[in-house]
Write a protein that holds these residues in place. Structure first.
Motif, PDB file in Angstrom:
ATOM      1  N   THR A 117      47.400  34.492  45.953  1.00 38.48           N
ATOM      2  CA  THR A 117      48.782  34.448  45.124  1.00 38.48           C
ATOM      3  C   THR A 117      49.975  33.494  45.338  1.00 38.48           C
ATOM      4  O   THR A 117      50.688  32.759  44.527  1.00 38.48           O
ATOM      5  CB  THR A 117      49.320  35.624  44.293  1.00 38.48           C
ATOM      6  N   GLY A 301      45.192  32.762  39.971  1.00 38.77           N
ATOM      7  CA  GLY A 301      46.226  33.063  41.336  1.00 38.77           C
ATOM      8  C   GLY A 301      45.636  33.801  42.271  1.00 38.77           C
ATOM      9  O   GLY A 301      45.688  33.261  43.297  1.00 38.77           O
ATOM     10  N   SER A 302      44.608  34.525  42.030  1.00 36.67           N
ATOM     11  CA  SER A 302      43.792  35.329  43.001  1.00 36.67           C
ATOM     12  C   SER A 302      42.433  34.773  43.020  1.00 36.67           C
ATOM     13  O   SER A 302      41.444  35.463  43.847  1.00 36.67           O
ATOM     14  CB  SER A 302      43.685  36.789  42.595  1.00 36.67           C
TER      15      SER A 302
END
Length: 337
Positions: A117, A301-302
């Motif tokens: 992230t 993001g992950s």
């Protein structure tokens, strides 16, 4: 009202586990090897009726952020459901109070997605001021006529003040990266970091969020979504941002008042935004889509192979500890934030 901290669960042999979304093959295979697991290998999100049916007849539910596990669903759950082992760190989609009242433990997967992230956040911090998305679209359009002194001018980030809202694991990881790009680090957090950590990050604490927003050139948000943080960056606070400021959000869409953000962008009261999350995912306001100075990514993001597998391993650890009669290491309490 059961207190799961004081009374850990009894041992459960071969618990029945239902997983609501398709996970990496390695994770699903391991779940099936260890438990009586039903995996959603087609990756079609369960509807409400399917969730209710699953919760009525399993020991462990493994949901994701796309599953709204509200009080009504929890009230309908079967007596055997004693663990909701969330796949992901955020649990704002689960009614923690209702789960606790039913004696259902909720776990999450903190820590494993910090670096991923933070990388995505840094990518947005660079890409918005430097207009990378606009430049990429220009090249693909076939209308680019070559280099010129005034072409695609953006702004450098070195020497600018980065305001970090929420200085937990991810906020600190962003700060480390941002220092290497020459940004000065400012942060707002409910609790001030220890002096040693502040020194390591060269970070300046702002006790008041409004003061941070008024001082920053780039603002990045790293708070969980809960009742206290919903619309934390509201219309009043967006008005505190100066016109040259860029707003970055890779946490949760509900932390930012999206309507107010769009109004500010349309009026030229913000320089741009980088958004990986949305208030009404997967729906995105058409007005945002029309803004050339907004870099948009689909909640990725992950999204790394390493991160997804590490998240699955966390879920498995929590289930195994619970099934063995111990309190899971990542139990979420009702006051989680």
């Amino acid at each position: 009202m059961p207190d799961m901290r004081a009374h850990p669960p009894t041992r459960v042999a071969n618990p029945k586990v239902v997983v609501t979304r398709e996970l990496p093959d390695a994770v699903m295979d391991r779940l099936e090897a260890l438990f009586d697991a039903t995996n959603n290998r087609g990756d079609q999100a369960m509807d409400r009726a399917q969730l209710a049916a699953a919760m009525a007849d399993c020991d462990v539910l493994v949901p994701t952020v796309t599953d709204d596990i509200d009080a009504d669903l929890i009230a309908q759950a079967g007596d055997r459901l004693k663990l909701i082992a969330n796949f992901g760190a955020g649990v704002n989609h689960i009614d923690l109070k209702a789960a606790r009242q039913r004696g259902i433990i909720v776990t999450n997967t903190p820590g494993v997605l910090t670096e991923d992230t933070a990388d995505m956040t840094m990518a947005l911090i660079v890409s918005v001021p430097r207009r990378l998305a606009e430049g990429e679209k220009l090249v693909r359009s076939g209308t680019w006529n070559g280099w010129s002194p005034g072409g695609m001018l953006g702004h450098r980030i070195g020497g600018k003040a980065l305001g970090i809202v929420g200085m937990g694991r991810i906020g600190q990881a962003v700060a480390l990266r941002a220092r290497a790009f020459g940004l000065s680090i400012h942060y707002y957090n409910r609790h001030r970091l220890p002096a040693v950590l502040e020194a390591q990050l060269a970070a300046t604490w702002h006790a008041n969020l409004d003061d941070l927003l008024a001082a920053a050139d780039i603002v990045t948000i790293h708070t969980p979504l809960n009742p206290d943080s919903r619309d934390l960056i509201d219309r009043r606070r967006i008005a505190l941002l100066r016109p040259h400021v860029y707003l970055i959000n890779a946490s949760r869409g509900g932390v930012v008042d999206e309507d107010a953000l769009v109004d500010a962008l349309e009026a030229g009261r913000l320089a741009g935004a980088g958004l990986d999350v949305w208030e009404h995912e997967p729906r995105i306001d058409p007005r945002l889509l029309a803004q050339p100075n907004v870099v948009m990514t689909p909640h990725m993001g992950s999204a790394t192979y390493e991160g997804r597998i590490a998240t699955g391993e966390k879920v498995i650890q929590n289930i195994r500890m619970w099934a063995d009669g111990h309190r899971p290491p990542d139990q979420v309490l009702e006051g989680w934030a």
